[in-house]
Design a protein around this motif. Sequence first.
Motif, PDB file in Angstrom:
ATOM      1  N   ALA A 175       0.835  -1.202   0.000  1.00 41.85           N
ATOM      2  CA  ALA A 175       0.000   0.000   0.000  1.00 41.85           C
ATOM      3  C   ALA A 175       0.868   1.250   0.000  1.00 41.85           C
ATOM      4  O   ALA A 175       0.569   2.230  -0.678  1.00 41.85           O
ATOM      5  CB  ALA A 175      -0.940   0.000   1.211  1.00 41.85           C
ATOM      6  N   GLN A 176       1.969   1.215   0.763  1.00 45.19           N
ATOM      7  CA  GLN A 176       2.856   2.376   0.841  1.00 45.19           C
ATOM      8  C   GLN A 176       3.529   2.652  -0.496  1.00 45.19           C
ATOM      9  O   GLN A 176       3.837   3.790  -0.827  1.00 45.19           O
ATOM     10  CB  GLN A 176       3.929   2.156   1.920  1.00 45.19           C
ATOM     11  CG  GLN A 176       3.399   2.252   3.349  1.00 45.19           C
ATOM     12  CD  GLN A 176       2.737   3.590   3.632  1.00 45.19           C
ATOM     13  OE1 GLN A 176       3.257   4.642   3.296  1.00 45.19           O
ATOM     14  NE2 GLN A 176       1.551   3.552   4.239  1.00 45.19           N
ATOM     15  N   SER A 177       3.775   1.595  -1.296  1.00 42.35           N
ATOM     16  CA  SER A 177       4.474   1.784  -2.566  1.00 42.35           C
ATOM     17  C   SER A 177       3.546   2.312  -3.657  1.00 42.35           C
ATOM     18  O   SER A 177       4.006   2.735  -4.711  1.00 42.35           O
ATOM     19  CB  SER A 177       5.107   0.464  -3.015  1.00 42.35           C
ATOM     20  OG  SER A 177       4.096  -0.471  -3.340  1.00 42.35           O
ATOM     21  N   LEU A 178       2.228   2.288  -3.421  1.00 35.79           N
ATOM     22  CA  LEU A 178       1.270   2.794  -4.404  1.00 35.79           C
ATOM     23  C   LEU A 178       1.128   4.303  -4.269  1.00 35.79           C
ATOM     24  O   LEU A 178       1.138   4.852  -3.173  1.00 35.79           O
ATOM     25  CB  LEU A 178      -0.098   2.141  -4.194  1.00 35.79           C
ATOM     26  CG  LEU A 178      -0.184   0.632  -4.457  1.00 35.79           C
ATOM     27  CD1 LEU A 178      -1.543   0.101  -4.018  1.00 35.79           C
ATOM     28  CD2 LEU A 178       0.053   0.315  -5.928  1.00 35.79           C
ATOM     29  N   ALA A 179       1.004   4.970  -5.406  1.00 34.55           N
ATOM     30  CA  ALA A 179       0.784   6.421  -5.393  1.00 34.55           C
ATOM     31  C   ALA A 179      -0.646   6.720  -4.955  1.00 34.55           C
ATOM     32  O   ALA A 179      -1.544   5.878  -5.095  1.00 34.55           O
ATOM     33  CB  ALA A 179       1.047   6.984  -6.779  1.00 34.55           C
ATOM     34  N   ARG A 180      -0.854   7.906  -4.410  1.00 32.11           N
ATOM     35  CA  ARG A 180      -2.187   8.325  -3.964  1.00 32.11           C
ATOM     36  C   ARG A 180      -2.520   9.695  -4.545  1.00 32.11           C
ATOM     37  O   ARG A 180      -1.655  10.556  -4.626  1.00 32.11           O
ATOM     38  CB  ARG A 180      -2.241   8.373  -2.443  1.00 32.11           C
ATOM     39  CG  ARG A 180      -2.176   6.992  -1.807  1.00 32.11           C
ATOM     40  CD  ARG A 180      -2.009   7.068  -0.305  1.00 32.11           C
ATOM     41  NE  ARG A 180      -2.098   5.733   0.302  1.00 32.11           N
ATOM     42  CZ  ARG A 180      -1.887   5.489   1.588  1.00 32.11           C
ATOM     43  NH1 ARG A 180      -1.553   6.494   2.404  1.00 32.11           N
ATOM     44  NH2 ARG A 180      -1.999   4.258   2.062  1.00 32.11           N
ATOM     45  N   THR A 181      -3.776   9.875  -4.942  1.00 32.50           N
ATOM     46  CA  THR A 181      -4.192  11.150  -5.516  1.00 32.50           C
ATOM     47  C   THR A 181      -4.458  12.163  -4.407  1.00 32.50           C
ATOM     48  O   THR A 181      -4.581  11.790  -3.231  1.00 32.50           O
ATOM     49  CB  THR A 181      -5.483  10.991  -6.358  1.00 32.50           C
ATOM     50  OG1 THR A 181      -6.599  10.903  -5.462  1.00 32.50           O
ATOM     51  CG2 THR A 181      -5.433   9.766  -7.255  1.00 32.50           C
ATOM     52  N   PRO A 182      -4.601  13.449  -4.754  1.00 32.78           N
ATOM     53  CA  PRO A 182      -4.919  14.467  -3.743  1.00 32.78           C
ATOM     54  C   PRO A 182      -6.268  14.235  -3.064  1.00 32.78           C
ATOM     55  O   PRO A 182      -6.537  14.806  -2.001  1.00 32.78           O
ATOM     56  CB  PRO A 182      -4.943  15.774  -4.552  1.00 32.78           C
ATOM     57  CG  PRO A 182      -4.174  15.503  -5.788  1.00 32.78           C
ATOM     58  CD  PRO A 182      -4.370  14.057  -6.087  1.00 32.78           C
ATOM     59  N   LEU A 183      -7.118  13.392  -3.684  1.00 35.00           N
ATOM     60  CA  LEU A 183      -8.445  13.132  -3.125  1.00 35.00           C
ATOM     61  C   LEU A 183      -8.502  11.800  -2.381  1.00 35.00           C
ATOM     62  O   LEU A 183      -9.575  11.375  -1.939  1.00 35.00           O
ATOM     63  CB  LEU A 183      -9.495  13.124  -4.247  1.00 35.00           C
ATOM     64  CG  LEU A 183      -9.516  14.353  -5.174  1.00 35.00           C
ATOM     65  CD1 LEU A 183     -10.652  14.231  -6.176  1.00 35.00           C
ATOM     66  CD2 LEU A 183      -9.656  15.637  -4.375  1.00 35.00           C
ATOM     67  N   TYR A 184      -7.366  11.171  -2.210  1.00 37.23           N
ATOM     68  CA  TYR A 184      -7.306   9.853  -1.571  1.00 37.23           C
ATOM     69  C   TYR A 184      -8.010   9.851  -0.207  1.00 37.23           C
ATOM     70  O   TYR A 184      -8.799   8.955   0.098  1.00 37.23           O
ATOM     71  CB  TYR A 184      -5.849   9.419  -1.409  1.00 37.23           C
ATOM     72  CG  TYR A 184      -5.660   8.212  -0.522  1.00 37.23           C
ATOM     73  CD1 TYR A 184      -5.851   6.923  -1.013  1.00 37.23           C
ATOM     74  CD2 TYR A 184      -5.304   8.353   0.826  1.00 37.23           C
ATOM     75  CE1 TYR A 184      -5.689   5.817  -0.195  1.00 37.23           C
ATOM     76  CE2 TYR A 184      -5.144   7.250   1.652  1.00 37.23           C
ATOM     77  CZ  TYR A 184      -5.344   5.984   1.138  1.00 37.23           C
ATOM     78  OH  TYR A 184      -5.183   4.898   1.958  1.00 37.23           O
TER      79      TYR A 184
END
Length: 378
Positions: free
Chosen positions: A8-17
């Motif tokens: 999960a930490q290695s996945l990118a997240r959007t500003p709306l995550y």
Amino acid sequence: MANQEDNAQSLARTPLYQLGVELKARLTSFGGWEMPVQFSGISREHEAGRNTAGMFDISHMGKFTLQGKNLISQLQSLVPSDLSRLQPGQAQYTVLLNPQAGIIDDIIVYYQGEDTTGTQRAFIIVNAATSSKDKAWLLQHLDLDNVQFQDLSPDKALIAVQGPKAIKYLQPLVQEDLQPIKAFGHLEATLLGKPAFLARTGYTGEDGFEVMVDPDVGVELWRNLYKAGVIPCGLGARDTLRLEAAMALYGQDIDDITTPLEAGLGWLVHLDTKGDFIGREVLAQQKAAGVQRRLVGLQTQGRNIARHGYQVLSAGKVVGEVTSGTLSPTLGYPIALAYVPTQLATVGQQLEVEIRGKAYPSVVVKRPFYRSKNRVAN
């Protein structure tokens, strides 16, 4: 457990995550991003996209801005579509091609016009999983002495507001009148008092807008729309909506060994009205000789769903493969896209799909499977 957290930490997240987390969305890995697959349920979200309004966080998509003299003529050499026809405020769905005419990615080019110095401006939106590949391809083939390229992907939020009532919910937040904007039209506007880029495009087959803003404005926009009654939607409903509209998913229905003529995207190929472009020779040969296989729509008997990778049969022999499939929430029966030999691609052709070791009758049907009455004209 530690491995799951590391992944999960290695996945990118959007500003709306965080908004998805707040709404208890079910999250999944998609193209290197941690994205909501559903919020309140795919059926409800799909229904909102078809009949009222739903909103999708699509901030993971690649967002490039380009400006320079002769920008359009440079882009012309990279796509099979004639971009010279674009007027300021118009957009073109098209594909980047490799020398074999395989599809590097499907993209939208938004032409913003030319200033008094002859400098042309355009936005390009690309798929999330191919963003780095597309960026490298564009930088390799554009004259960077005369074209300024900027990757806005990490700096902007992108929200798709889709459905027949999308404009009703968006308009109160936007200073400019959205009603005159045609399909594939776009404008720079003021939303919630801040600069925004709005385009009447989408990936659902319905009317709607895609809105690009700064991350903090994106969060505020999402909260405002949610409060007004717009349904948050995830990747699950996005997939069922786009498949009903027979819109291709990159990496499944189209890829770098598929040509636009094979994929039923011949309407993007303008051989007669433009000059040379990468892949032109292959497409000209295919157009003259005909393609060996075609992407078709299938309707499967009963409620048996033909999934990605399932084999298509004719007279007991494997003749093709399913690329996308689902149980259509709007139509109530299973639909799929599949590549089959051209001689078996005629509407009405009887085929079979192997599902869990058993062959089920299927028939080639017209695409799109569902055509909305709410779409505005180009």
